[in-house]
Design a protein around this motif. Structure first.
Motif, PDB file in Angstrom:
ATOM      1  N   THR A   1       0.854  -1.073   0.012  1.00 29.69           N
ATOM      2  CA  THR A   1       0.181   0.022   0.009  1.00 29.69           C
ATOM      3  C   THR A   1       0.713   1.312  -0.149  1.00 29.69           C
ATOM      4  N   TYR A   2       2.000   1.252   0.674  1.00 33.39           N
ATOM      5  CA  TYR A   2       2.789   2.359   1.154  1.00 33.39           C
ATOM      6  C   TYR A   2       3.882   2.527  -0.222  1.00 33.39           C
ATOM      7  N   GLY A   3       4.174   1.074  -0.827  1.00 33.94           N
ATOM      8  CA  GLY A   3       5.203   1.143  -1.876  1.00 33.94           C
ATOM      9  C   GLY A   3       6.624   0.464  -1.485  1.00 33.94           C
ATOM     10  N   LYS A   4       6.624   0.541  -0.056  1.00 33.15           N
ATOM     11  CA  LYS A   4       7.809  -0.094   0.632  1.00 33.15           C
ATOM     12  C   LYS A   4       7.422  -0.178   2.292  1.00 33.15           C
ATOM     13  N   PRO A   5       8.102  -1.095   2.910  1.00 33.34           N
ATOM     14  CA  PRO A   5       7.955  -1.189   4.497  1.00 33.34           C
ATOM     15  C   PRO A   5       8.351  -0.038   5.134  1.00 33.34           C
ATOM     16  N   TYR A   6       7.568   0.500   6.280  1.00 32.78           N
ATOM     17  CA  TYR A   6       7.928   1.532   7.134  1.00 32.78           C
ATOM     18  C   TYR A   6       9.219   1.276   7.444  1.00 32.78           C
ATOM     19  N   ARG A   7      10.279   2.273   7.257  1.00 33.20           N
ATOM     20  CA  ARG A   7      11.711   2.149   7.778  1.00 33.20           C
ATOM     21  C   ARG A   7      11.569   2.225   9.311  1.00 33.20           C
ATOM     22  N   SER A   8      10.431   2.601   9.956  1.00 32.78           N
ATOM     23  CA  SER A   8      10.329   2.708  11.483  1.00 32.78           C
ATOM     24  C   SER A   8       8.846   2.672  11.747  1.00 32.78           C
ATOM     25  N   PRO A   9       8.424   1.453  11.845  1.00 31.89           N
ATOM     26  CA  PRO A   9       7.047   1.176  12.387  1.00 31.89           C
ATOM     27  C   PRO A   9       6.810   2.003  13.609  1.00 31.89           C
ATOM     28  N   LEU A  10       7.637   2.393  14.329  1.00 30.85           N
ATOM     29  CA  LEU A  10       7.453   2.965  15.803  1.00 30.85           C
ATOM     30  C   LEU A  10       7.123   4.482  15.271  1.00 30.85           C
ATOM     31  N   THR A  11       7.818   5.064  14.557  1.00 28.62           N
ATOM     32  CA  THR A  11       7.772   6.287  14.002  1.00 28.62           C
ATOM     33  C   THR A  11       6.300   6.451  13.257  1.00 28.62           C
ATOM     34  N   ALA A  12       6.025   5.626  12.446  1.00 24.31           N
ATOM     35  CA  ALA A  12       4.778   5.753  11.693  1.00 24.31           C
ATOM     36  C   ALA A  12       3.677   5.517  12.501  1.00 24.31           C
ATOM     37  N   SER A  13       3.746   4.858  13.523  1.00 25.62           N
ATOM     38  CA  SER A  13       2.428   4.627  14.727  1.00 25.62           C
ATOM     39  C   SER A  13       2.308   5.775  15.490  1.00 25.62           C
ATOM     40  N   ARG A  14       3.474   6.521  16.069  1.00 20.64           N
ATOM     41  CA  ARG A  14       3.667   7.705  16.735  1.00 20.64           C
ATOM     42  C   ARG A  14       2.562   8.839  16.028  1.00 20.64           C
ATOM     43  N   GLU A  15       3.092   8.959  14.782  1.00 16.66           N
ATOM     44  CA  GLU A  15       2.511   9.848  13.836  1.00 16.66           C
ATOM     45  C   GLU A  15       0.978   9.620  13.786  1.00 16.66           C
ATOM     46  N   TYR A  16       0.565   8.429  13.244  1.00 16.10           N
ATOM     47  CA  TYR A  16      -0.662   8.241  13.125  1.00 16.10           C
ATOM     48  C   TYR A  16      -1.742   8.418  14.376  1.00 16.10           C
ATOM     49  N   LEU A  17      -0.848   7.829  15.545  1.00 14.58           N
ATOM     50  CA  LEU A  17      -2.112   8.047  16.994  1.00 14.58           C
ATOM     51  C   LEU A  17      -1.822   9.478  17.236  1.00 14.58           C
ATOM     52  N   THR A  18      -0.943  10.266  17.116  1.00 16.55           N
ATOM     53  CA  THR A  18      -0.665  11.579  17.515  1.00 16.55           C
ATOM     54  C   THR A  18      -1.784  12.491  16.601  1.00 16.55           C
ATOM     55  N   ALA A  19      -2.071  12.093  15.266  1.00 16.32           N
ATOM     56  CA  ALA A  19      -2.946  12.982  14.577  1.00 16.32           C
ATOM     57  C   ALA A  19      -4.082  12.421  14.817  1.00 16.32           C
ATOM     58  N   VAL A  20      -4.691  11.060  15.140  1.00 13.33           N
ATOM     59  CA  VAL A  20      -5.982  10.692  15.500  1.00 13.33           C
ATOM     60  C   VAL A  20      -6.394  11.179  16.791  1.00 13.33           C
ATOM     61  N   ARG A  21      -5.404  11.144  17.826  1.00 11.84           N
ATOM     62  CA  ARG A  21      -5.850  11.618  19.009  1.00 11.84           C
ATOM     63  C   ARG A  21      -6.160  13.297  19.017  1.00 11.84           C
ATOM     64  N   GLY A  22      -5.174  13.896  18.398  1.00 12.66           N
ATOM     65  CA  GLY A  22      -5.640  15.453  18.401  1.00 12.66           C
ATOM     66  C   GLY A  22      -6.699  15.705  17.706  1.00 12.66           C
ATOM     67  N   LEU A  23      -7.340  14.978  16.607  1.00 15.35           N
ATOM     68  CA  LEU A  23      -8.547  15.279  15.863  1.00 15.35           C
ATOM     69  C   LEU A  23      -9.586  14.930  16.964  1.00 15.35           C
ATOM     70  N   LEU A  24      -9.504  13.737  17.482  1.00 16.30           N
ATOM     71  CA  LEU A  24     -10.586  13.402  18.510  1.00 16.30           C
ATOM     72  C   LEU A  24     -10.830  14.277  19.570  1.00 16.30           C
ATOM     73  N   ASP A  25      -9.677  15.030  19.799  1.00 14.16           N
ATOM     74  CA  ASP A  25      -9.624  15.853  21.204  1.00 14.16           C
ATOM     75  C   ASP A  25      -9.978  17.116  20.776  1.00 14.16           C
TER      76      ASP A  25
END
Length: 333
Positions: A117-141
């Motif tokens: 889906t992204y074209g290549k694996p996330y080089r850092s799944p931790l960074t990707a997850s941090r960005e994703y949750l931070t955006a979702v949490r901020g929107l829901l807040d």
């Protein structure tokens, strides 16, 4: 009015017990018996994971429209499929439709999915997850999110909608993701993780991440594959039916080996037997299962989700419902 961040810490002396939909329903009405069981039994919440047909958001709204409005958990949907803004809309829509709190859980998925889906694996799944949750949490807040990330860019704000609280969860298998969950998630969600591994590895990492961020430790939810013992049943066959896909994924194999369960993705049948031996798959009489669940709570689990996908796969939906009723009658009050 949009609720503030929850970051709840459980003070329960006993865990809550919830239900996992034991299959992804191809027809939405197939969720209704399980929603009804959740509403009428001692079950706390109805959960469903990622699906490729009738996504959990759609199924839960269908159940609510059919008269079964219950607390729900999405554990987990895979980040590569959905932009954080749309994920926040989905979670908010489910909370508004059900009138009950929602746990919206996310995970980066396997490297092969990221590549497709992204074209290549996330080089850092931790960074990707941090960005994703931070955006979702901020929107829901109710915040205006201005994020230009390595993996996820999000600029926007959700329309305010009256709704119950939404907790943002992160799927957790290994210490690195657990530390991240401690920093940014409301809920850590585990799957196929033995109680001893949770106690010795996951919970300390959750605590470490929370302390580093100066916040309370997130709630811990464990989705536990389980089946009742019976004279015509084979525990290893049930475990294989329940977890064939997981036994072939590298990140699950790694987690299981860290927990002391030796598995080989090339031999899932042997891996299934090892799951039973290592108590990652629970099998026994109701009182035996209750004792096993107590070990999960002692390890730090706040919510135990009963996963009877093996029973569903081998014996069908009616057997799965009876299984859940029997176990809930033993453990949930």
């Amino acid at each position: 009015m949009t609720p503030a961040r929850s970051h709840l810490v459980s003070t329960r002396t006993t865990p809550t017990y919830s239900i996992l939909m034991p299959f992804a329903p191809p027809r939405p009405e197939q969720i209704l018996p399980f929603a009804a069981l959740t509403q009428w039994s001692g079950a706390h919440r109805l959960w469903q994971g990622q699906a490729l047909l009738n996504q959990p958001h759609q199924a839960f709204v269908y159940a609510a429209a059919s008269g079964f409005r219950v607390p729900v958990g999405i554990g987990v949907t895979l980040m590569p499929f959905t932009h954080p803004y749309e994920a926040a809309i989905h979670a908010q829509s489910v909370a508004a439709a059900t009138g009950h709190p929602v746990v919206a859980g996310f995970g980066p998925g396997a490297a092969v999915l990221q590549r497709s889906t992204y074209g290549k694996p996330y080089r850092s799944p931790l960074t990707a997850s941090r960005e994703y949750l931070t955006a979702v949490r901020g929107l829901l807040d109710g915040e205006v999110v201005e994020q230009d990330g390595t993996y996820f860019t999000c600029h926007g704000k959700l329309l305010p909608v009256p709704r119950p609280p939404i907790e943002v969860g992160l799927g957790v298998l290994r210490p690195g993701m657990a530390r991240l969950a401690g920093e940014v998630a409301d809920v850590a969600i585990t799957w196929l993780t033995p109680a001893a591994y949770l106690r010795n590895t996951i919970v300390p990492a959750l605590r470490e991440g929370a302390e580093a961020a100066g916040r309370p430790m997130p709630r811990l939810v464990s989705i536990v594959p389980v089946a009742l013992a019976g004279p015509d049943r084979d525990a290893a066959a049930l475990a294989l039916t329940s977890n064939l896909g997981h036994l072939q994924l590298p990140h699950y194999v790694d987690m299981l080996r860290r927990s002391g369960i030796d598995t080989d993705s090339a031999d899932p049948a042997a891996g299934a037997a090892a799951l039973v031996e290592g108590r990652a798959f629970l099998y026994g009489e109701p009182k035996v299962l209750a004792e096993e669940f107590a070990a999960f709570h002692e390890a730090g689990v706040d919510e135990i989700v009963l996963n009877v996908t093996g029973v569903q796969g081998l014996y069908g939906g009616q057997a799965a419902l009876r299984e859940l009723e029997t176990v809930l009658a033993e453990v949930a009050t």
